[in-house]
Design a protein around this motif. Structure first.
Motif, PDB file in Angstrom:
ATOM      1  N   ARG A   1       0.809  -1.225   0.000  1.00 48.31           N
ATOM      2  CA  ARG A   1       0.000   0.000   0.000  1.00 48.31           C
ATOM      3  C   ARG A   1       0.841   1.273   0.000  1.00 48.31           C
ATOM      4  O   ARG A   1       0.604   2.197   0.753  1.00 48.31           O
ATOM      5  N   LYS A   2       1.831   1.290  -0.890  1.00 47.98           N
ATOM      6  CA  LYS A   2       2.659   2.482  -1.082  1.00 47.98           C
ATOM      7  C   LYS A   2       2.431   3.075  -2.467  1.00 47.98           C
ATOM      8  O   LYS A   2       3.345   3.619  -3.072  1.00 47.98           O
ATOM      9  N   GLY A   3       1.240   2.959  -2.971  1.00 46.72           N
ATOM     10  CA  GLY A   3       0.879   3.633  -4.201  1.00 46.72           C
ATOM     11  C   GLY A   3       0.878   2.781  -5.455  1.00 46.72           C
ATOM     12  O   GLY A   3       0.114   3.028  -6.367  1.00 46.72           O
ATOM     13  N   GLY A   4       1.733   1.786  -5.530  1.00 42.98           N
ATOM     14  CA  GLY A   4       1.736   0.908  -6.692  1.00 42.98           C
ATOM     15  C   GLY A   4       2.307   1.507  -7.968  1.00 42.98           C
ATOM     16  O   GLY A   4       2.234   0.888  -9.010  1.00 42.98           O
ATOM     17  N   ASN A   5       2.881   2.721  -7.908  1.00 39.29           N
ATOM     18  CA  ASN A   5       3.368   3.363  -9.121  1.00 39.29           C
ATOM     19  C   ASN A   5       4.735   4.018  -8.881  1.00 39.29           C
ATOM     20  O   ASN A   5       4.824   5.224  -8.644  1.00 39.29           O
ATOM     21  N   PRO A   6       5.805   3.226  -8.947  1.00 42.26           N
ATOM     22  CA  PRO A   6       7.136   3.795  -8.725  1.00 42.26           C
ATOM     23  C   PRO A   6       7.502   4.917  -9.696  1.00 42.26           C
ATOM     24  O   PRO A   6       8.225   5.843  -9.325  1.00 42.26           O
ATOM     25  N   GLU A   7       7.005   4.863 -10.934  1.00 37.68           N
ATOM     26  CA  GLU A   7       7.306   5.951 -11.876  1.00 37.68           C
ATOM     27  C   GLU A   7       6.803   7.284 -11.335  1.00 37.68           C
ATOM     28  O   GLU A   7       7.447   8.316 -11.510  1.00 37.68           O
ATOM     29  N   ARG A   8       5.666   7.245 -10.674  1.00 36.19           N
ATOM     30  CA  ARG A   8       5.142   8.472 -10.068  1.00 36.19           C
ATOM     31  C   ARG A   8       6.081   8.947  -8.953  1.00 36.19           C
ATOM     32  O   ARG A   8       6.264  10.141  -8.759  1.00 36.19           O
ATOM     33  N   ASN A   9       6.668   7.994  -8.203  1.00 36.43           N
ATOM     34  CA  ASN A   9       7.628   8.381  -7.163  1.00 36.43           C
ATOM     35  C   ASN A   9       8.839   9.075  -7.772  1.00 36.43           C
ATOM     36  O   ASN A   9       9.299  10.092  -7.251  1.00 36.43           O
ATOM     37  N   TYR A  10       9.353   8.534  -8.872  1.00 34.89           N
ATOM     38  CA  TYR A  10      10.478   9.190  -9.552  1.00 34.89           C
ATOM     39  C   TYR A  10      10.076  10.601 -10.000  1.00 34.89           C
ATOM     40  O   TYR A  10      10.819  11.566  -9.803  1.00 34.89           O
TER      41      TYR A  10
END
Length: 192
Positions: free
Chosen positions: A73-82
């Motif tokens: 449950r940490k968003g599921g979208n690492p590209e968005r984190n970058y």
């Protein structure tokens, strides 16, 4: 240092801090845990964080693997984190950022950890970062502090092998475990 573990969970917390700062006779410098995924969903918070004088932020990123981030449950979208880290660096360049990662999460891999780490370094997206091995806590003095993985490791893909890595003197035991790709000793090596 702000003790709230999600200072940017709602804008109201930041706005309250901004108002409190106006009443001070000095300019504070705050450190806080912040949710990177919330900043990504609410980019206007970058301005609020600046105005609140939160100039050191700690992020529990945990992983940059989409399967893992979704399951924890940490968003599921690492590209968005970058993208969020790039935006934060561009709009608030003086902020000190620290990202924490976890080695050993089910569904991850050593190669994914290395790839994510290299990308962070190559783009200089964090000021500093660290990686810790996953610990699954049992026999803990304060069960309210247990994570969902601690409470039900099997549900999250962990087989408990043995207990007691850090016995009683610390108020908890950290169990030995293994999952689909790793065990606690491998996670320790990766994070070391």
């Amino acid at each position: 240092y702000l003790a709230d573990d999600t200072i940017n969970e709602v804008d109201d917390k930041l706005e309250l801090l901004i108002e409190a700062n106006k009443k001070l006779s000095f300019e504070p410098n705050f450190m806080a845990f912040a949710r990177l995924d919330i900043i990504g969903a609410k980019p206007h918070q970058i301005d609020l964080l600046k105005r609140a004088k939160i100039n050191t932020m700690f992020f529990g990123i945990e992983s940059l693997n989409p399967t893992v981030t979704k399951s924890i449950r940490k968003g599921g979208n690492p590209e968005r984190n970058y993208e969020t880290l790039r935006m934060l660096k561009q709009q608030y360049s003086e902020v000190f950022t620290y990202g924490n990662f976890i080695a050993g999460l089910t569904g991850d891999s050593e190669q994914n950890i290395l790839d994510g780490t290299n990308r962070i370094i190559d783009e200089q997206l964090l000021t500093s970062a660290g990686i810790n091995p996953l610990r699954i806590y049992s026999r803990i003095d304060n069960p309210d502090s247990q994570s969902e993985i601690d409470k039900n490791p099997h549900k999250y893909g962990y087989e408990i092998l043995d207990g007691g890595e850090f016995a009683g003197q610390y108020g908890y035991d950290a169990d030995y475990w293994k999952n689909d790709w790793c065990d606690n000793r491998t996670a320790q090596r990766i994070s070391g």
